[in-house]
Design a protein around this motif. Sequence first.
Motif, PDB file in Angstrom:
ATOM      1  N   ILE A  40      49.344  70.792  59.087  1.00 42.17           N
ATOM      2  CA  ILE A  40      48.231  70.218  59.837  1.00 42.17           C
ATOM      3  C   ILE A  40      48.060  68.763  59.410  1.00 42.17           C
ATOM      4  CG2 ILE A  40      45.747  70.322  60.284  1.00 42.17           C
ATOM      5  CD1 ILE A  40      45.882  73.307  59.671  1.00 42.17           C
ATOM      6  N   VAL A  41      47.924  67.886  60.372  1.00 41.92           N
ATOM      7  CA  VAL A  41      47.641  66.480  60.111  1.00 41.92           C
ATOM      8  C   VAL A  41      46.176  66.252  60.442  1.00 41.92           C
ATOM      9  CG1 VAL A  41      48.180  64.112  60.753  1.00 41.92           C
ATOM     10  CG2 VAL A  41      49.996  65.820  60.689  1.00 41.92           C
ATOM     11  N   LEU A  42      45.444  65.708  59.502  1.00 42.09           N
ATOM     12  CA  LEU A  42      44.015  65.494  59.675  1.00 42.09           C
ATOM     13  C   LEU A  42      43.715  64.017  59.914  1.00 42.09           C
ATOM     14  CD1 LEU A  42      42.777  67.783  56.777  1.00 42.09           C
ATOM     15  CD2 LEU A  42      42.965  68.342  59.199  1.00 42.09           C
ATOM     16  N   ALA A  43      42.728  63.758  60.732  1.00 41.61           N
ATOM     17  CA  ALA A  43      42.309  62.389  61.027  1.00 41.61           C
ATOM     18  C   ALA A  43      41.464  61.843  59.890  1.00 41.61           C
ATOM     19  CB  ALA A  43      41.500  62.372  62.321  1.00 41.61           C
ATOM     20  N   GLY A  44      41.428  60.549  59.782  1.00 44.70           N
ATOM     21  CA  GLY A  44      40.580  59.901  58.790  1.00 44.70           C
ATOM     22  C   GLY A  44      39.198  59.641  59.359  1.00 44.70           C
ATOM     23  N   GLY A  45      38.384  58.989  58.589  1.00 45.39           N
ATOM     24  CA  GLY A  45      37.047  58.662  59.040  1.00 45.39           C
ATOM     25  C   GLY A  45      36.053  59.756  58.710  1.00 45.39           C
ATOM     26  N   SER A  46      34.819  59.518  59.064  1.00 46.37           N
ATOM     27  CA  SER A  46      33.774  60.459  58.691  1.00 46.37           C
ATOM     28  C   SER A  46      33.478  61.509  59.771  1.00 46.37           C
ATOM     29  CB  SER A  46      32.486  59.704  58.359  1.00 46.37           C
ATOM     30  OG  SER A  46      32.052  58.977  59.491  1.00 46.37           O
ATOM     31  N   THR A  47      33.859  61.258  61.007  1.00 50.98           N
ATOM     32  CA  THR A  47      33.518  62.178  62.093  1.00 50.98           C
ATOM     33  C   THR A  47      34.057  63.592  61.878  1.00 50.98           C
ATOM     34  OG1 THR A  47      33.395  60.354  63.647  1.00 50.98           O
ATOM     35  CG2 THR A  47      33.626  62.550  64.587  1.00 50.98           C
ATOM     36  N   PRO A  48      35.344  63.789  61.561  1.00 45.62           N
ATOM     37  CA  PRO A  48      35.861  65.152  61.430  1.00 45.62           C
ATOM     38  C   PRO A  48      35.600  65.803  60.081  1.00 45.62           C
ATOM     39  CG  PRO A  48      37.650  63.595  61.199  1.00 45.62           C
ATOM     40  CD  PRO A  48      36.414  62.791  61.523  1.00 45.62           C
ATOM     41  N   GLN A  49      34.960  65.110  59.162  1.00 50.65           N
ATOM     42  CA  GLN A  49      34.785  65.657  57.814  1.00 50.65           C
ATOM     43  C   GLN A  49      33.963  66.936  57.784  1.00 50.65           C
ATOM     44  OE1 GLN A  49      33.407  62.646  55.164  1.00 50.65           O
ATOM     45  NE2 GLN A  49      35.352  61.543  55.192  1.00 50.65           N
ATOM     46  N   HIS A  50      33.147  67.184  58.786  1.00 49.18           N
ATOM     47  CA  HIS A  50      32.359  68.417  58.827  1.00 49.18           C
ATOM     48  C   HIS A  50      33.260  69.645  58.877  1.00 49.18           C
ATOM     49  CE1 HIS A  50      28.536  66.327  59.353  1.00 49.18           C
ATOM     50  NE2 HIS A  50      29.160  65.548  60.212  1.00 49.18           N
ATOM     51  N   CYS A  51      34.479  69.478  59.369  1.00 43.62           N
ATOM     52  CA  CYS A  51      35.423  70.591  59.460  1.00 43.62           C
ATOM     53  C   CYS A  51      36.261  70.740  58.198  1.00 43.62           C
ATOM     54  CB  CYS A  51      36.395  70.379  60.614  1.00 43.62           C
ATOM     55  SG  CYS A  51      35.623  70.353  62.211  1.00 43.62           S
ATOM     56  N   TYR A  52      36.482  69.675  57.489  1.00 47.10           N
ATOM     57  CA  TYR A  52      37.457  69.704  56.403  1.00 47.10           C
ATOM     58  C   TYR A  52      37.060  70.614  55.250  1.00 47.10           C
ATOM     59  CZ  TYR A  52      39.620  65.725  58.745  1.00 47.10           C
ATOM     60  OH  TYR A  52      40.227  64.910  59.657  1.00 47.10           O
ATOM     61  N   ARG A  53      35.843  70.546  54.798  1.00 47.26           N
ATOM     62  CA  ARG A  53      35.442  71.356  53.647  1.00 47.26           C
ATOM     63  C   ARG A  53      35.559  72.858  53.957  1.00 47.26           C
ATOM     64  NH1 ARG A  53      33.768  68.995  49.439  1.00 47.26           N
ATOM     65  NH2 ARG A  53      32.871  67.215  50.501  1.00 47.26           N
ATOM     66  N   PRO A  54      35.070  73.339  55.101  1.00 50.04           N
ATOM     67  CA  PRO A  54      35.257  74.772  55.403  1.00 50.04           C
ATOM     68  C   PRO A  54      36.733  75.164  55.525  1.00 50.04           C
ATOM     69  CG  PRO A  54      33.563  73.848  56.824  1.00 50.04           C
ATOM     70  CD  PRO A  54      34.188  72.707  56.080  1.00 50.04           C
ATOM     71  N   LEU A  55      37.566  74.277  56.050  1.00 50.42           N
ATOM     72  CA  LEU A  55      38.992  74.584  56.170  1.00 50.42           C
ATOM     73  C   LEU A  55      39.634  74.757  54.798  1.00 50.42           C
ATOM     74  CD1 LEU A  55      40.164  72.286  59.080  1.00 50.42           C
ATOM     75  CD2 LEU A  55      40.177  74.774  59.047  1.00 50.42           C
ATOM     76  N   LEU A  56      39.169  74.016  53.826  1.00 55.21           N
ATOM     77  CA  LEU A  56      39.748  74.100  52.490  1.00 55.21           C
ATOM     78  C   LEU A  56      39.544  75.457  51.843  1.00 55.21           C
ATOM     79  CD1 LEU A  56      38.874  70.615  50.992  1.00 55.21           C
ATOM     80  CD2 LEU A  56      41.128  71.505  51.555  1.00 55.21           C
ATOM     81  N   GLY A  57      38.541  76.191  52.297  1.00 56.91           N
ATOM     82  CA  GLY A  57      38.260  77.494  51.709  1.00 56.91           C
ATOM     83  C   GLY A  57      39.413  78.469  51.804  1.00 56.91           C
ATOM     84  N   GLY A  58      40.250  78.362  52.819  1.00 56.18           N
ATOM     85  CA  GLY A  58      41.361  79.306  52.995  1.00 56.18           C
ATOM     86  C   GLY A  58      42.718  78.717  52.685  1.00 56.18           C
ATOM     87  N   VAL A  59      42.746  77.537  52.088  1.00 56.37           N
ATOM     88  CA  VAL A  59      44.019  76.859  51.846  1.00 56.37           C
ATOM     89  C   VAL A  59      44.593  77.245  50.495  1.00 56.37           C
ATOM     90  CG1 VAL A  59      45.076  74.610  51.448  1.00 56.37           C
ATOM     91  CG2 VAL A  59      43.457  74.896  53.309  1.00 56.37           C
ATOM     92  N   ARG A  60      45.866  77.554  50.504  1.00 51.74           N
ATOM     93  CA  ARG A  60      46.616  77.715  49.257  1.00 51.74           C
ATOM     94  C   ARG A  60      47.639  76.608  49.224  1.00 51.74           C
ATOM     95  NH1 ARG A  60      49.647  82.507  49.866  1.00 51.74           N
ATOM     96  NH2 ARG A  60      49.031  82.500  52.009  1.00 51.74           N
ATOM     97  N   GLU A  61      47.482  75.696  48.301  1.00 47.71           N
ATOM     98  CA  GLU A  61      48.412  74.565  48.233  1.00 47.71           C
ATOM     99  C   GLU A  61      49.764  75.039  47.706  1.00 47.71           C
ATOM    100  OE1 GLU A  61      47.244  70.840  46.636  1.00 47.71           O
ATOM    101  OE2 GLU A  61      45.164  71.188  47.164  1.00 47.71           O
ATOM    102  N   GLN A  62      50.805  74.559  48.349  1.00 47.58           N
ATOM    103  CA  GLN A  62      52.151  74.834  47.912  1.00 47.58           C
ATOM    104  C   GLN A  62      52.905  73.522  47.950  1.00 47.58           C
ATOM    105  OE1 GLN A  62      53.735  77.848  50.443  1.00 47.58           O
ATOM    106  NE2 GLN A  62      52.349  79.411  49.716  1.00 47.58           N
ATOM    107  N   PRO A  63      53.816  73.333  47.015  1.00 48.11           N
ATOM    108  CA  PRO A  63      54.581  72.083  47.005  1.00 48.11           C
ATOM    109  C   PRO A  63      55.457  71.966  48.252  1.00 48.11           C
ATOM    110  CG  PRO A  63      55.443  73.634  45.373  1.00 48.11           C
ATOM    111  CD  PRO A  63      54.190  74.229  45.958  1.00 48.11           C
ATOM    112  N   VAL A  64      55.627  70.750  48.692  1.00 51.33           N
ATOM    113  CA  VAL A  64      56.491  70.479  49.845  1.00 51.33           C
ATOM    114  C   VAL A  64      57.921  70.441  49.367  1.00 51.33           C
ATOM    115  CG1 VAL A  64      57.065  68.820  51.638  1.00 51.33           C
ATOM    116  CG2 VAL A  64      54.663  69.197  50.989  1.00 51.33           C
ATOM    117  N   ALA A  65      58.786  71.191  50.027  1.00 50.49           N
ATOM    118  CA  ALA A  65      60.189  71.244  49.630  1.00 50.49           C
ATOM    119  C   ALA A  65      60.956  70.048  50.145  1.00 50.49           C
ATOM    120  CB  ALA A  65      60.823  72.528  50.135  1.00 50.49           C
TER     121      ALA A  65
END
Length: 65
Positions: A40-65
């Motif tokens: 997923i590519v996320l936009a910068g700025g403050s407008t979409p930030q309301h979505c980012y924190r809730p999305l992080l709740g289900g993220v498992r970071e994995q290294p990029v191969a």
Amino acid sequence: MSAQPAWEILADVGQIARRAVELISAAARRAVEQRGAVRIVLAGGSTPQHCYRPLLGGVREQPVA
């Protein structure tokens, strides 16, 4: 995609953010089921930030191969 877009009227920024998270999460789950990964590519700025924190709740970071 041949389906017509559906219009949704939401009351405030919080509802918009929650709905966006629902749609993004569902698409991400489908991608993982079909291809084993999602990117997923996320936009910068403050407008979409309301979505980012809730999305992080289900993220498992994995290294990029």
